[in-house]
Motif scaffolding. Structure first.
Motif, PDB file in Angstrom:
ATOM      1  N   HIS A 251       0.894  -1.166   0.030  1.00  0.00           N
ATOM      2  CA  HIS A 251      -0.077   0.093  -0.121  1.00  0.00           C
ATOM      3  C   HIS A 251       1.033   1.266   0.033  1.00  0.00           C
ATOM      4  CE1 HIS A 251      -3.488  -2.565   1.203  1.00  0.00           C
ATOM      5  NE2 HIS A 251      -2.319  -3.251   1.945  1.00  0.00           N
ATOM      6  N   TYR A 252       0.279   2.275  -0.700  1.00  0.00           N
ATOM      7  CA  TYR A 252       1.205   3.550  -0.604  1.00  0.00           C
ATOM      8  C   TYR A 252       0.280   4.615   0.062  1.00  0.00           C
ATOM      9  CZ  TYR A 252       3.791   7.536  -2.511  1.00  0.00           C
ATOM     10  OH  TYR A 252       4.492   8.699  -2.861  1.00  0.00           O
ATOM     11  N   VAL A 253       0.816   5.357   0.734  1.00  0.00           N
ATOM     12  CA  VAL A 253       0.527   6.554   1.713  1.00  0.00           C
ATOM     13  C   VAL A 253       1.138   7.821   1.412  1.00  0.00           C
ATOM     14  CG1 VAL A 253      -0.082   7.094   4.176  1.00  0.00           C
ATOM     15  CG2 VAL A 253      -0.159   4.915   3.365  1.00  0.00           C
ATOM     16  N   VAL A 254       0.470   8.978   1.198  1.00  0.00           N
ATOM     17  CA  VAL A 254       1.206  10.278   1.320  1.00  0.00           C
ATOM     18  C   VAL A 254       0.752  10.831   2.613  1.00  0.00           C
ATOM     19  CG1 VAL A 254       1.156  12.344   0.015  1.00  0.00           C
ATOM     20  CG2 VAL A 254       1.083  10.318  -1.050  1.00  0.00           C
ATOM     21  N   PRO A 255       1.417  11.164   3.647  1.00  0.00           N
ATOM     22  CA  PRO A 255       1.042  11.672   4.856  1.00  0.00           C
ATOM     23  C   PRO A 255       0.452  13.107   4.708  1.00  0.00           C
ATOM     24  CG  PRO A 255       3.317  10.670   5.086  1.00  0.00           C
ATOM     25  CD  PRO A 255       3.250  10.728   3.522  1.00  0.00           C
ATOM     26  N   SER A 256      -0.812  13.228   5.207  1.00  0.00           N
ATOM     27  CA  SER A 256      -1.287  14.333   5.240  1.00  0.00           C
ATOM     28  C   SER A 256      -0.818  15.696   5.320  1.00  0.00           C
ATOM     29  CB  SER A 256      -3.033  14.071   5.843  1.00  0.00           C
ATOM     30  OG  SER A 256      -2.691  13.974   7.248  1.00  0.00           O
ATOM     31  N   GLU A 257       0.346  15.503   6.540  1.00  0.00           N
ATOM     32  CA  GLU A 257       0.828  16.781   7.071  1.00  0.00           C
ATOM     33  C   GLU A 257       1.706  17.418   6.109  1.00  0.00           C
ATOM     34  OE1 GLU A 257       3.149  13.223   8.697  1.00  0.00           O
ATOM     35  OE2 GLU A 257       1.073  13.683   8.151  1.00  0.00           O
ATOM     36  N   GLY A 258       2.029  16.550   5.003  1.00  0.00           N
ATOM     37  CA  GLY A 258       2.797  17.271   4.108  1.00  0.00           C
ATOM     38  C   GLY A 258       3.948  16.356   3.422  1.00  0.00           C
ATOM     39  N   SER A 259       4.268  16.456   2.033  1.00  0.00           N
ATOM     40  CA  SER A 259       5.614  15.537   1.526  1.00  0.00           C
ATOM     41  C   SER A 259       5.752  16.489   0.551  1.00  0.00           C
ATOM     42  CB  SER A 259       4.803  14.323   1.202  1.00  0.00           C
ATOM     43  OG  SER A 259       5.995  13.293   0.825  1.00  0.00           O
ATOM     44  N   ASN A 260       6.760  15.682  -0.429  1.00  0.00           N
ATOM     45  CA  ASN A 260       7.228  16.450  -1.742  1.00  0.00           C
ATOM     46  C   ASN A 260       6.108  16.136  -2.724  1.00  0.00           C
ATOM     47  OD1 ASN A 260       9.384  15.498  -4.310  1.00  0.00           O
ATOM     48  ND2 ASN A 260       9.137  17.838  -3.627  1.00  0.00           N
ATOM     49  N   LEU A 261       5.716  17.193  -3.500  1.00  0.00           N
ATOM     50  CA  LEU A 261       5.008  17.347  -4.873  1.00  0.00           C
ATOM     51  C   LEU A 261       6.052  17.666  -5.824  1.00  0.00           C
ATOM     52  CD1 LEU A 261       2.428  17.159  -6.459  1.00  0.00           C
ATOM     53  CD2 LEU A 261       2.139  19.658  -5.920  1.00  0.00           C
ATOM     54  N   TRP A 262       6.321  16.776  -6.849  1.00  0.00           N
ATOM     55  CA  TRP A 262       7.166  16.883  -7.800  1.00  0.00           C
ATOM     56  C   TRP A 262       6.712  16.943  -9.332  1.00  0.00           C
ATOM     57  CZ3 TRP A 262       7.452  13.308 -11.308  1.00  0.00           C
ATOM     58  CH2 TRP A 262       7.074  11.713 -10.984  1.00  0.00           C
ATOM     59  N   PHE A 263       7.487  17.541  -9.928  1.00  0.00           N
ATOM     60  CA  PHE A 263       6.943  17.710 -11.678  1.00  0.00           C
ATOM     61  C   PHE A 263       8.313  17.462 -12.531  1.00  0.00           C
ATOM     62  CE2 PHE A 263       4.115  20.366  -9.262  1.00  0.00           C
ATOM     63  CZ  PHE A 263       2.703  19.852  -9.832  1.00  0.00           C
ATOM     64  N   ASP A 264       7.950  16.487 -13.423  1.00  0.00           N
ATOM     65  CA  ASP A 264       9.072  16.533 -14.523  1.00  0.00           C
ATOM     66  C   ASP A 264       8.263  17.088 -15.860  1.00  0.00           C
ATOM     67  OD1 ASP A 264      10.855  15.168 -12.923  1.00  0.00           O
ATOM     68  OD2 ASP A 264      10.305  13.202 -13.644  1.00  0.00           O
ATOM     69  N   ASN A 265       8.916  18.130 -16.301  1.00  0.00           N
ATOM     70  CA  ASN A 265       8.589  18.826 -17.642  1.00  0.00           C
ATOM     71  C   ASN A 265       9.430  18.664 -18.915  1.00  0.00           C
ATOM     72  OD1 ASN A 265       6.700  19.584 -15.381  1.00  0.00           O
ATOM     73  ND2 ASN A 265       6.635  21.633 -16.238  1.00  0.00           N
TER      74      ASN A 265
END
Length: 356
Positions: A251-265
């Motif tokens: 299972h995969y969890v993104v902690p609600s308090e914050g994490s990295n949001l990344w973009f490849d362009n």
């Protein structure tokens, strides 16, 4: 006269060999023919059948060369001697490349698919008004756990990783910015902080995590998790997608308090030469059907709103990989930091690894 003729012939042969050698060298860093596109990207970062489709539709042959880090890509382009037409840097690296004058601005009049992209992922701080970049993929940093060893739902936050019951059970991705980043998030600190005292405190907290850390590795995490050889991992969403596809207990969890949001362009390096091919490719990859196919093949989230609508319902509604707005608003994009500040992150991270 014969001797002079012989010398001239010899010189011509040598010049020919040198020219051939130069051509071979140039080809290794991107072909310069008229009907080509030289793409410099991450390994296995596009569905090969899409390249075949593009080549058949347009007649442009795509030469693909790969890199394994933003820094390696940046160094090679900055050094020159290449003829790449497109490359795929991450958010903070786009900012860095702009500052170093390594990018060419987009000619928006030649782009036909920009309206297909989700407005949430356009006009971001690293490239306001998308002057230089076209979105390609996006994702998050999060926690993968195996329900054979971890009670479902018991890991929801970064601080959960510090629990004693996870002694020697956690695999960490070998990335200074990400490991320091999630530790900072667990402390309710900015993942872009440059305050030396805060980074030292993060290092100290990481040292307290050491007993729970089984290993700090790279791609091997996928194998360990898929084969049930580790209970917990911290890794990127695209890697997590591949793990989950290989093991139904993950299972995969993104902690609600914050994490990295990344973009490849996708961006155009200043070395670019084949502009008709460049815009043909950008428009091709912006078509919803093609973007959806690519997202399904790679496993990362597509920023193309119309493409997302074409994905299977199980994928597009999966909050693990397409988190809701409430989660997204707590995520942080890495900023381009000065070499000295990056060095500070690296130093504190290396101290943790030595302690571990």
């Amino acid at each position: 006269m014969k001797k002079l003729l012989s010398i001239i012939v010899s010189l011509l042969v040598v010049c020919g060999l040198l020219a051939f050698g130069a051509q071979r060298l140039q080809t290794s860093s991107g072909s310069t023919g008229k009907k080509v596109l030289n793409l410099y990207t991450w390994g296995d970062y596009i569905d090969p059948s899409l390249l075949t489709k593009f080549q058949k539709q347009t007649g442009y042959h795509v030469n693909v060369e790969t890199f394994d880090s933003n820094e390696a890509m940046y160094t090679k382009i900055k050094q020159g001697g290449t003829s790449y037409d497109l490359t795929v840097p991450s958010d903070y690296m786009i900012e860095k490349m702009k500052k170093a004058h390594l990018l060419l601005p987009l000619d928006k009049s030649k782009l036909t698919g920009m309206k297909n992209y989700d407005p949430r992922f356009m006009n971001l701080a690293f490239d306001q008004h998308n002057r230089y970049s076209v979105p390609y993929f996006w994702g998050t940093l999060g926690i993968i756990y195996n329900d054979k060893y971890v009670q479902p739902g018991s890991i929801q936050h970064w601080n959960d990783l510090w629990q004693r019951k996870y002694h020697n059970k956690i695999m960490l991705i070998d990335s200074a910015r990400d490991v320091m980043g999630f530790t900072l998030a667990s402390m309710n600190q900015s993942m872009n902080t440059t305050d030396p005292a805060t980074l030292l405190a993060a290092r100290n907290k990481l040292n307290r995590l050491s007993p729970n850390v089984k290993a700090v590795v790279a791609d091997e995490i996928k194998m360990y998790m898929i084969q049930n050889e580790a209970a917990i991992a911290v890794d990127w969403s695209g890697e997590a997608s591949e793990m989950l596809a290989g093991n139904s207990h993950l299972h995969y969890v993104v902690p609600s308090e914050g994490s990295n949001l990344w973009f490849d362009n996708l961006v155009i390096p200043k070395t670019a030469k084949h502009f008709k091919a460049i815009y043909a490719f950008l428009n091709f990859m912006s078509e919803p059907k093609n973007a959806a196919q690519n997202a399904e093949y790679i496993g990362y989230a597509t920023p193309n709103r119309k493409a997302k609508a074409l994905l299977p319902k199980a994928i597009r509604n999966d909050r693990q990989f397409y988190p809701d707005n409430n989660t997204i608003k707590h995520l942080q994009i890495y900023q381009d930091l000065s070499p000295a500040k990056v060095g500070l992150y690296n130093d504190r991270y290396l101290e943790f690894k030595m302690h571990h």
